[in-house]
Design a protein around this motif. Structure first.
Motif, PDB file in Angstrom:
ATOM      1  N   GLY A  52       0.801  -1.216   0.000  1.00 36.81           N
ATOM      2  CA  GLY A  52       0.000   0.000   0.000  1.00 36.81           C
ATOM      3  C   GLY A  52       0.833   1.264   0.000  1.00 36.81           C
ATOM      4  N   THR A  67       0.581   5.620   1.613  1.00 31.87           N
ATOM      5  CA  THR A  67      -0.115   6.596   2.442  1.00 31.87           C
ATOM      6  C   THR A  67       0.281   7.986   1.997  1.00 31.87           C
ATOM      7  OG1 THR A  67      -0.794   7.140   4.701  1.00 31.87           O
ATOM      8  CG2 THR A  67       1.575   6.785   4.342  1.00 31.87           C
ATOM      9  N   ASP A 117       3.873   4.148  10.567  1.00 33.85           N
ATOM     10  CA  ASP A 117       3.219   5.204  11.315  1.00 33.85           C
ATOM     11  C   ASP A 117       3.825   5.292  12.713  1.00 33.85           C
ATOM     12  OD1 ASP A 117       0.674   7.026  11.467  1.00 33.85           O
ATOM     13  OD2 ASP A 117       0.610   5.799  13.294  1.00 33.85           O
ATOM     14  N   TYR A 133       2.383  -0.038   9.039  1.00 36.61           N
ATOM     15  CA  TYR A 133       2.212   0.685   7.785  1.00 36.61           C
ATOM     16  C   TYR A 133       0.761   1.120   7.657  1.00 36.61           C
ATOM     17  CZ  TYR A 133       6.818  -0.936   6.504  1.00 36.61           C
ATOM     18  OH  TYR A 133       8.169  -1.169   6.487  1.00 36.61           O
ATOM     19  N   ARG A 134       0.577   2.350   7.221  1.00 42.65           N
ATOM     20  CA  ARG A 134      -0.766   2.912   7.024  1.00 42.65           C
ATOM     21  C   ARG A 134      -1.112   2.793   5.547  1.00 42.65           C
ATOM     22  NH1 ARG A 134      -3.400   7.483   5.486  1.00 42.65           N
ATOM     23  NH2 ARG A 134      -5.194   8.080   6.743  1.00 42.65           N
ATOM     24  N   ASP A 135      -1.877   1.789   5.192  1.00 50.93           N
ATOM     25  CA  ASP A 135      -2.285   1.574   3.809  1.00 50.93           C
ATOM     26  C   ASP A 135      -3.645   2.234   3.599  1.00 50.93           C
ATOM     27  OD1 ASP A 135       0.041   0.129   3.362  1.00 50.93           O
ATOM     28  OD2 ASP A 135      -0.903  -1.800   3.742  1.00 50.93           O
ATOM     29  N   ASP A 136      -3.650   3.367   2.919  1.00 51.92           N
ATOM     30  CA  ASP A 136      -4.811   4.230   2.754  1.00 51.92           C
ATOM     31  C   ASP A 136      -5.463   3.965   1.394  1.00 51.92           C
ATOM     32  OD1 ASP A 136      -6.391   6.473   1.965  1.00 51.92           O
ATOM     33  OD2 ASP A 136      -5.256   7.812   3.255  1.00 51.92           O
ATOM     34  N   THR A 137      -6.624   3.335   1.396  1.00 55.33           N
ATOM     35  CA  THR A 137      -7.283   2.939   0.148  1.00 55.33           C
ATOM     36  C   THR A 137      -7.517   4.122  -0.777  1.00 55.33           C
ATOM     37  OG1 THR A 137      -8.350   1.057   1.234  1.00 55.33           O
ATOM     38  CG2 THR A 137      -9.318   1.788  -0.839  1.00 55.33           C
ATOM     39  N   TYR A 179      -5.788   6.943  -1.122  1.00 60.23           N
ATOM     40  CA  TYR A 179      -4.509   7.362  -1.702  1.00 60.23           C
ATOM     41  C   TYR A 179      -3.964   6.266  -2.619  1.00 60.23           C
ATOM     42  CZ  TYR A 179      -0.163  10.032  -1.844  1.00 60.23           C
ATOM     43  OH  TYR A 179       0.900  10.786  -2.250  1.00 60.23           O
ATOM     44  N   ASN A 206      -7.051  -4.173   3.127  1.00 55.89           N
ATOM     45  CA  ASN A 206      -8.182  -3.329   3.515  1.00 55.89           C
ATOM     46  C   ASN A 206      -9.524  -3.910   3.083  1.00 55.89           C
ATOM     47  OD1 ASN A 206      -6.398  -1.608   4.681  1.00 55.89           O
ATOM     48  ND2 ASN A 206      -6.472  -0.065   3.080  1.00 55.89           N
ATOM     49  N   TYR A 244     -11.077   2.324   4.684  1.00 59.15           N
ATOM     50  CA  TYR A 244     -10.159   3.441   4.492  1.00 59.15           C
ATOM     51  C   TYR A 244      -8.721   3.042   4.803  1.00 59.15           C
ATOM     52  CZ  TYR A 244      -8.298   8.165   5.396  1.00 59.15           C
ATOM     53  OH  TYR A 244      -7.548   9.311   5.411  1.00 59.15           O
ATOM     54  N   VAL A 245      -8.448   2.584   6.007  1.00 59.13           N
ATOM     55  CA  VAL A 245      -7.096   2.143   6.389  1.00 59.13           C
ATOM     56  C   VAL A 245      -7.137   0.770   7.064  1.00 59.13           C
ATOM     57  CG1 VAL A 245      -6.021   4.425   6.508  1.00 59.13           C
ATOM     58  CG2 VAL A 245      -7.182   3.503   8.524  1.00 59.13           C
TER      59      VAL A 245
END
Length: 169
Positions: free
Chosen positions: A54, A56, A64, A70-74, A76, A111, A120-121
């Motif tokens: 992913g 972010t 983070d 890890y912040r995998d932001d759908t 983004y 996600n 979202y995350v």
């Protein structure tokens, strides 16, 4: 100079969106100036990808600070994945492009909700379901169970045109 579109918005959504546009433009025009810009802009997306697949905000490749994950932001990730797919279709060359596109499948699946939908995350079944579903299809996983379950979930959704709050807000 580093291929990035920095500081155009708070979380730098502009970079993957502009890269996506450049890749599409090159694919349509084959203009060598656009090619050079698109290939340069792909590098930060590829290097900003997490080992989880992913991305972010600001293409931050690290964990983070608060969660240590890890912040995998759908939302983004959707723009990054579309840029990679457009690059592949345009036959652009960027080191790590194929690997990044394959790894992105895993990022979206992180996600995915077991019953269908994308969060979202993390796993969820809300408004980012369409993003996760489309991107898995674009990235070569159209028959993945997450896609099938999400398509079934979205099929049950019905649009509503009800007014919300004062004066339809």
């Amino acid at each position: 100079p580093d291929g990035r579109f920095n500081g155009m918005d708070g979380n730098e959504y502009a970079h993957p969106i502009a890269t996506y546009a450049l890749c599409e433009a090159y694919g349509m025009t084959l203009n060598p100036n656009v090619k050079a810009a698109a290939e340069k802009a792909l590098a930060p997306i590829i290097s900003g990808q997490h080992p989880t697949g992913g991305w972010t905000y600001k293409l931050f490749a690290g964990v983070d600070k608060e969660t240590g994950k890890y912040r995998d932001d759908t939302s983004y990730m959707g723009w990054c994945a579309q840029a990679l797919k457009a690059a592949k279709l345009a036959k652009l060359k960027a080191e790590g492009l194929d690997k990044a596109a394959k790894l992105a499948v895993a990022g979206f699946k992180r996600n995915a909700s077991p019953g269908g939908g994308f969060g979202y995350v993390g796993p969820g079944a809300g408004g980012l379901t369409s993003v996760g579903t489309l991107c898995l299809q674009l990235l070569g996983a159209p028959t993945d169970s997450a896609v099938k379950k999400s398509l079934d979930l979205m099929d049950s959704w019905r649009p509503s045109f009800e007014a919300k709050g004062p004066q339809g807000a």
